[in-house]
Design an enzyme around this catalytic site. Structure first.
Site, PDB file in Angstrom:
ATOM      1  N   ARG A  83       0.810  -1.219   0.000  1.00 16.38           N
ATOM      2  CA  ARG A  83       0.000   0.000   0.000  1.00 16.38           C
ATOM      3  C   ARG A  83       0.845   1.271   0.000  1.00 16.38           C
ATOM      4  O   ARG A  83       0.371   2.332  -0.367  1.00 16.38           O
ATOM      5  CB  ARG A  83      -0.903   0.028   1.237  1.00 16.38           C
ATOM      6  CG  ARG A  83      -1.878  -1.131   1.302  1.00 16.38           C
ATOM      7  CD  ARG A  83      -2.541  -1.186   2.652  1.00 16.38           C
ATOM      8  NE  ARG A  83      -1.507  -1.467   3.661  1.00 16.38           N
ATOM      9  CZ  ARG A  83      -1.694  -1.381   4.971  1.00 16.38           C
ATOM     10  NH1 ARG A  83      -2.856  -1.008   5.456  1.00 16.38           N
ATOM     11  NH2 ARG A  83      -0.714  -1.671   5.810  1.00 16.38           N
ATOM     12  N   GLU A  98       6.248   6.717  12.292  1.00 10.42           N
ATOM     13  CA  GLU A  98       5.943   7.659  13.350  1.00 10.42           C
ATOM     14  C   GLU A  98       6.953   8.789  13.228  1.00 10.42           C
ATOM     15  O   GLU A  98       8.153   8.582  13.394  1.00 10.42           O
ATOM     16  CB  GLU A  98       6.095   6.932  14.692  1.00 10.42           C
ATOM     17  CG  GLU A  98       5.647   7.694  15.885  1.00 10.42           C
ATOM     18  CD  GLU A  98       5.699   6.809  17.133  1.00 10.42           C
ATOM     19  OE1 GLU A  98       6.819   6.506  17.594  1.00 10.42           O
ATOM     20  OE2 GLU A  98       4.623   6.416  17.612  1.00 10.42           O
ATOM     21  N   GLN A 109       4.035  25.043  17.289  1.00 13.18           N
ATOM     22  CA  GLN A 109       3.731  25.581  15.963  1.00 13.18           C
ATOM     23  C   GLN A 109       4.373  24.709  14.904  1.00 13.18           C
ATOM     24  O   GLN A 109       5.521  24.303  15.045  1.00 13.18           O
ATOM     25  CB  GLN A 109       4.293  27.011  15.877  1.00 13.18           C
ATOM     26  CG  GLN A 109       4.036  27.710  14.562  1.00 13.18           C
ATOM     27  CD  GLN A 109       4.525  29.163  14.609  1.00 13.18           C
ATOM     28  OE1 GLN A 109       4.308  29.866  15.576  1.00 13.18           O
ATOM     29  NE2 GLN A 109       5.170  29.585  13.548  1.00 13.18           N
ATOM     30  N   HIS A 156      18.585  31.609   9.757  1.00 12.29           N
ATOM     31  CA  HIS A 156      17.625  32.315  10.600  1.00 12.29           C
ATOM     32  C   HIS A 156      17.659  31.829  12.039  1.00 12.29           C
ATOM     33  O   HIS A 156      17.970  30.671  12.307  1.00 12.29           O
ATOM     34  CB  HIS A 156      16.196  32.110  10.079  1.00 12.29           C
ATOM     35  CG  HIS A 156      16.006  32.568   8.671  1.00 12.29           C
ATOM     36  ND1 HIS A 156      15.173  31.916   7.790  1.00 12.29           N
ATOM     37  CD2 HIS A 156      16.525  33.610   7.975  1.00 12.29           C
ATOM     38  CE1 HIS A 156      15.186  32.540   6.623  1.00 12.29           C
ATOM     39  NE2 HIS A 156      16.003  33.568   6.709  1.00 12.29           N
ATOM     40  N   LYS A 171      13.759  23.626  16.840  1.00 13.72           N
ATOM     41  CA  LYS A 171      13.022  23.168  15.662  1.00 13.72           C
ATOM     42  C   LYS A 171      13.305  21.694  15.407  1.00 13.72           C
ATOM     43  O   LYS A 171      14.423  21.225  15.604  1.00 13.72           O
ATOM     44  CB  LYS A 171      13.444  23.951  14.421  1.00 13.72           C
ATOM     45  CG  LYS A 171      13.198  25.431  14.500  1.00 13.72           C
ATOM     46  CD  LYS A 171      13.764  26.134  13.284  1.00 13.72           C
ATOM     47  CE  LYS A 171      13.569  27.630  13.377  1.00 13.72           C
ATOM     48  NZ  LYS A 171      14.226  28.333  12.268  1.00 13.72           N
ATOM     49  N   TYR A 197       8.601  21.914   9.517  1.00 17.48           N
ATOM     50  CA  TYR A 197       9.283  21.986  10.804  1.00 17.48           C
ATOM     51  C   TYR A 197       8.345  22.359  11.937  1.00 17.48           C
ATOM     52  O   TYR A 197       7.420  23.127  11.782  1.00 17.48           O
ATOM     53  CB  TYR A 197      10.491  22.923  10.768  1.00 17.48           C
ATOM     54  CG  TYR A 197      10.256  24.333  10.301  1.00 17.48           C
ATOM     55  CD1 TYR A 197      10.307  25.394  11.204  1.00 17.48           C
ATOM     56  CD2 TYR A 197      10.043  24.627   8.963  1.00 17.48           C
ATOM     57  CE1 TYR A 197      10.140  26.703  10.774  1.00 17.48           C
ATOM     58  CE2 TYR A 197       9.876  25.923   8.523  1.00 17.48           C
ATOM     59  CZ  TYR A 197       9.918  26.966   9.440  1.00 17.48           C
ATOM     60  OH  TYR A 197       9.754  28.258   9.014  1.00 17.48           O
ATOM     61  N   GLU A 228      13.227  38.197  15.264  1.00 15.61           N
ATOM     62  CA  GLU A 228      13.805  37.528  14.102  1.00 15.61           C
ATOM     63  C   GLU A 228      15.126  38.182  13.687  1.00 15.61           C
ATOM     64  O   GLU A 228      15.240  39.396  13.611  1.00 15.61           O
ATOM     65  CB  GLU A 228      12.790  37.624  12.971  1.00 15.61           C
ATOM     66  CG  GLU A 228      13.229  37.062  11.664  1.00 15.61           C
ATOM     67  CD  GLU A 228      12.189  37.290  10.584  1.00 15.61           C
ATOM     68  OE1 GLU A 228      11.975  36.350   9.818  1.00 15.61           O
ATOM     69  OE2 GLU A 228      11.605  38.387  10.505  1.00 15.61           O
ATOM     70  N   LYS A 260      15.956  40.122   1.976  1.00 16.73           N
ATOM     71  CA  LYS A 260      16.123  40.170   3.431  1.00 16.73           C
ATOM     72  C   LYS A 260      17.315  39.305   3.858  1.00 16.73           C
ATOM     73  O   LYS A 260      18.152  39.738   4.659  1.00 16.73           O
ATOM     74  CB  LYS A 260      14.837  39.691   4.117  1.00 16.73           C
ATOM     75  CG  LYS A 260      14.893  39.764   5.631  1.00 16.73           C
ATOM     76  CD  LYS A 260      13.565  39.392   6.257  1.00 16.73           C
ATOM     77  CE  LYS A 260      13.440  37.891   6.333  1.00 16.73           C
ATOM     78  NZ  LYS A 260      12.285  37.428   7.090  1.00 16.73           N
ATOM     79  N   ASP A 261      17.417  38.097   3.319  1.00 16.76           N
ATOM     80  CA  ASP A 261      18.511  37.195   3.699  1.00 16.76           C
ATOM     81  C   ASP A 261      19.864  37.670   3.165  1.00 16.76           C
ATOM     82  O   ASP A 261      20.897  37.413   3.779  1.00 16.76           O
ATOM     83  CB  ASP A 261      18.225  35.768   3.219  1.00 16.76           C
ATOM     84  CG  ASP A 261      17.127  35.097   4.034  1.00 16.76           C
ATOM     85  OD1 ASP A 261      16.627  35.707   5.009  1.00 16.76           O
ATOM     86  OD2 ASP A 261      16.752  33.959   3.694  1.00 16.76           O
TER      87      ASP A 261
END
Length: 182
Positions: A23, A28, A47, A62, A72, A132, A143, A169-170
């Site tokens: 299948r 997990e 989150q 970041h 994370k 993440y 940030e 920005k980066d």
């Protein structure tokens, strides 16, 4: 699931046990009890984030500062990335060191990046869907980051100069020597 240490303190590779049959497959992705027993870290994720990027995109490096710092657990749902973590904790034995590894939908590996680390990735496949979990909510005022092409870190993103795509920005993040450490 197998949890392995990396050369960076408190940063772990998680390899799920995958069950295949006619299948498809099942695994997990995260088990809090196993994670805590193996790492001795008490992390509560609050989150989940998903990004999709095309080949050559570099996102990072970041991190969030202060009380909004995030741990994370990162993985790739589709495609392949080079994932990079850098220890920014001044009192850590691995301060200033980096670890990178390939995360892909094929290998199903995950990387746990603790608080006090900068994090980024480069997309090595046509597209990549990156997932993440974070243990703190995003806070725009906290940030910050480090330039992806910082000379001190000298990260090999496994891309040629003409292939690299980075947002404005980066491109304007501070260098490693100017970064805010924990």
């Amino acid at each position: 699931m197998t949890i392995k240490e990396t050369p960076l303190k408190d940063c772990y590779i998680i390899e799920p046990k995958v069950f295949y049959d006619e299948r498809g497959y099942f695994y997990e992705q995260f088990n809090e009890q196993v994670f805590q027993a193996e790492t001795k870290l008490n992390v509560k994720f609050v989150q989940d984030n998903v990004s999709e990027s095309k080949f050559g995109v570099i996102r990072g490096l970041h991190y969030q500062q202060g009380m909004h710092s995030q741990a994370k657990l990162v993985t790739v749902l589709e495609g392949e990335v080079l994932d990079v973590a850098i220890d920014l904790r001044k009192n850590s034995p691995s301060f200033g060191k980096q670890f990178s590894m390939i995360l892909s939908s094929e290998n199903k590996k995950q990387l746990f990046v603790p608080k006090g680390f900068a994090h980024g990735f480069s997309v090595l496949s046509k597209t990549a869907r990156f997932f993440y979990k974070c243990d703190a909510y995003y806070n725009k005022e906290s940030e910050t980051g480090i330039k992806y092409n910082d000379e001190t870190l000298n990260i090999d993103w496994q891309l040629k100069d003409g292939e690299i795509i980075v947002n404005d920005k980066d491109k304007h993040l501070p260098d490693f020597k100017s970064a805010i450490y924990f």
